[in-house]
Design a protein around this motif. Structure first.
Motif, PDB file in Angstrom:
ATOM      1  N   LYS A   8       0.824  -1.220   0.000  1.00  0.00           N
ATOM      2  CA  LYS A   8       0.000   0.000   0.000  1.00  0.00           C
ATOM      3  C   LYS A   8       0.853   1.262   0.000  1.00  0.00           C
ATOM      4  CE  LYS A   8      -3.991  -2.066   2.333  1.00  0.00           C
ATOM      5  NZ  LYS A   8      -4.819  -2.072   3.554  1.00  0.00           N
ATOM      6  N   ASP A   9       1.998   1.193   0.697  1.00  0.00           N
ATOM      7  CA  ASP A   9       2.893   2.362   0.739  1.00  0.00           C
ATOM      8  C   ASP A   9       3.373   2.729  -0.666  1.00  0.00           C
ATOM      9  OD1 ASP A   9       3.010   2.772   3.614  1.00  0.00           O
ATOM     10  OD2 ASP A   9       4.121   0.885   3.697  1.00  0.00           O
ATOM     11  N   LYS A  12       0.518   4.150  -2.903  1.00  0.00           N
ATOM     12  CA  LYS A  12       0.311   5.573  -2.589  1.00  0.00           C
ATOM     13  C   LYS A  12       1.331   6.458  -3.304  1.00  0.00           C
ATOM     14  CE  LYS A  12      -1.726   5.033   2.032  1.00  0.00           C
ATOM     15  NZ  LYS A  12      -1.475   5.220   3.468  1.00  0.00           N
ATOM     16  N   LYS A  45      10.606   7.126  -4.242  1.00  0.00           N
ATOM     17  CA  LYS A  45      10.032   8.245  -5.001  1.00  0.00           C
ATOM     18  C   LYS A  45      10.949   8.637  -6.152  1.00  0.00           C
ATOM     19  CE  LYS A  45       7.491  10.695  -1.339  1.00  0.00           C
ATOM     20  NZ  LYS A  45       7.518  11.925  -0.500  1.00  0.00           N
TER      21      LYS A  45
END
Length: 463
Positions: A8-9, A12, A45
């Motif tokens: 889930k991280d 997101k 990221k």
């Protein structure tokens, strides 16, 4: 935000909901699980924004590959027909070894194969098997002991130097060689191999660097050895600076120790996950060389090969120093490795699992057993054997059969009758366990030319 990362991280963050999330979680679990969650998130990221910048990176390279061009995971079917092959000494080879070669020739990546006269069954490729593939490397086609090799050092000492010196030479082998999983040298020798950037760039190598340092200059168990013996040179090369005759020499056989074994285990696992195959050939899972894992294995395999050479160099350096003599020349060769070579005019990946490179003019060592001669050879460049020859006499009986049929007293009597002094050694390495090396050599006269022989006299093996 909890401390444990989950899929889930990454969803997101914007990661696509496909296998790339499994890849990133796997990489973090394997290499970064002790680091702070936010540190990992911040790095992820950056990878997501510019994955092309991370291609080849030890940690994030596989993730970047999954974002740009994911590796396709699918069951591979075998071909209906075998790729071309040649068998040398067919009557000396067990049927299971032949069937293992036949199976490997049906892999979609296979283009050509060969079986050497010392061949016997193994895992995946048979021992003594040679397989050329199209842009793919099979970890089990190389073997667990990556870079297992021979090294022969010849001294300018006449054969009669041995007379009255056996006690001294026994002591040198006892003191200067280490065998098995736990023996290491008290005084370590450094080596430039440890300056290689790959030890820092590839995580699995970084974790194995200390083990490799500890084991430098040591030999494995099983059929690995270090021997004093007599080299008889029938033909000499100008660069050897010797005339035909008999000289004292040291011959060693070992590989890349724990470093190679752990590389093999790691990338065999990755290959099996990426390359599902029918059950009978599952050990032949491959890595595409255009993928992150394929490139990484290739680099790690080559480093393991260089490390195996460094181990032999250290063994021979220690022995020469203890002997107080200079090595005149050395001949060495891998026999568990993969090379990029031209096969029928096209560059292929050539796996030799227990086979000696025998390209035209290439020198190598083919050992016998602890009581039988080994041979210094020059390759004839036979394309039918994919420029290969046997790596030894080859096993006639399995280790299990040896342990159930050969006693220590029988081994000792064989050794005594042959005039050999043995340190260590087990019944599964008894001369009785091996094929007749003379028969094997007679079956490959079109593959290699014999330049000389090595007769073992004092043998050191694992206890």
């Amino acid at each position: 935000m909890g401390n444990k990362l989950s899929g889930k991280d990454f969803i997101k963050l914007g990661f696509p909901q496909n296998n790339s999330i499994n890849i990133v979680l796997g990489q973090i679990q394997r290499y970064r699980k002790k680091e702070k969650k936010q540190t990992i998130i911040n790095e992820a990221k950056e990878v997501l924004l510019a994955p092309e910048k991370y291609i080849g990176d030890g940690i994030w390279g596989k993730v970047a590959e999954g974002l740009i061009k994911p590796v396709e995971v699918r069951l591979h079917e075998l071909k209906n027909t075998r790729s071309p092959f040649s068998i040398f000494g067919e009557n000396e080879i067990d049927e299971q070894a032949k069937f293992q070669l036949y199976d490997s020739l049906k892999l979609p990546i296979s283009v050509k194969g060969a079986l050497m006269p010392d061949a016997h069954s193994g895992y995946g490729l048979p021992i003594g098997g040679v397989l050329a593939t199209d842009n793919a490397v099979i970890p089990y086609g190389v073997g667990v002991d990556i870079g297992c090799r021979m090294s022969l050092s010849v001294f300018d000492l006449p054969a009669n130097f041995l007379k009255g010196k056996s006690h001294q030479l026994l002591s040198i082998l006892n003191e200067q060689t280490k065998f098995g999983m736990y023996e290491t040298h008290k005084i370590k020798a450094d080596h430039q191999i440890f300056e290689d950037d790959l030890f820092n760039e590839i995580p699995i190598l970084k974790s194995l660097k200390n083990k490799a340092y500890q084991q430098l200059g040591t030999s494995g168990g099983g059929n690995h050895f270090v021997e004093f013996g007599i080299v008889k040179l029938d033909v000499v090369k100008p660069e050897w600076n010797l005339i035909p005759g008999e000289y004292i020499a040291v011959l060693s056989h070992s590989g890349s120790r724990g470093l190679g074994a752990n590389i093999a285990k790691h990338y065999t696992y990755l290959a099996s996950k990426q390359c599902p195959l029918p059950k009978q050939v599952q050990h032949l899972a491959w890595l595409d060389l255009d993928t992150h894992d394929g490139q990484e294995y290739w680099a790690a395999m080559n480093l393991a090969g260089e490390y195996a050479k460094a181990c032999h160099d250290d063994i021979h350096r220690r022995i020469a120093k203890a002997l107080g003599k200079r090595i005149v020349f050395n001949i060495e060769n891998h026999h568990n490795f993969a090379w990029k070579e031209m096969v029928d005019g096209v560059e292929r990946i050539v796996h030799r699992k227990g086979a000696t490179p025998a390209g035209k003019g290439v020198l190598g060592i083919i050992p016998g057993s602890m009581t039988a001669n080994g041979y210094i050879v020059e390759g004839l460049g036979n394309e039918l054997s994919i420029n290969s020859a046997s790596h030894g006499a080859g096993r006639k009986f399995s280790r299990a059969k040896c342990k159930s049929t050969i006693t220590k007293s029988l081994l000792n009597s064989q050794i005594k009758d042959a005039g050999i002094e043995l340190i260590g050694g087990s019944v599964d390495e008894a001369p009785f366990a091996y094929k007749n090396i003379k028969t094997v050599m007679n079956l490959q006269t079109e593959l290699v030319k014999v330049l000389g022989t090595f007769t073992p006299k004092i043998v050191r093996m694992d206890k």
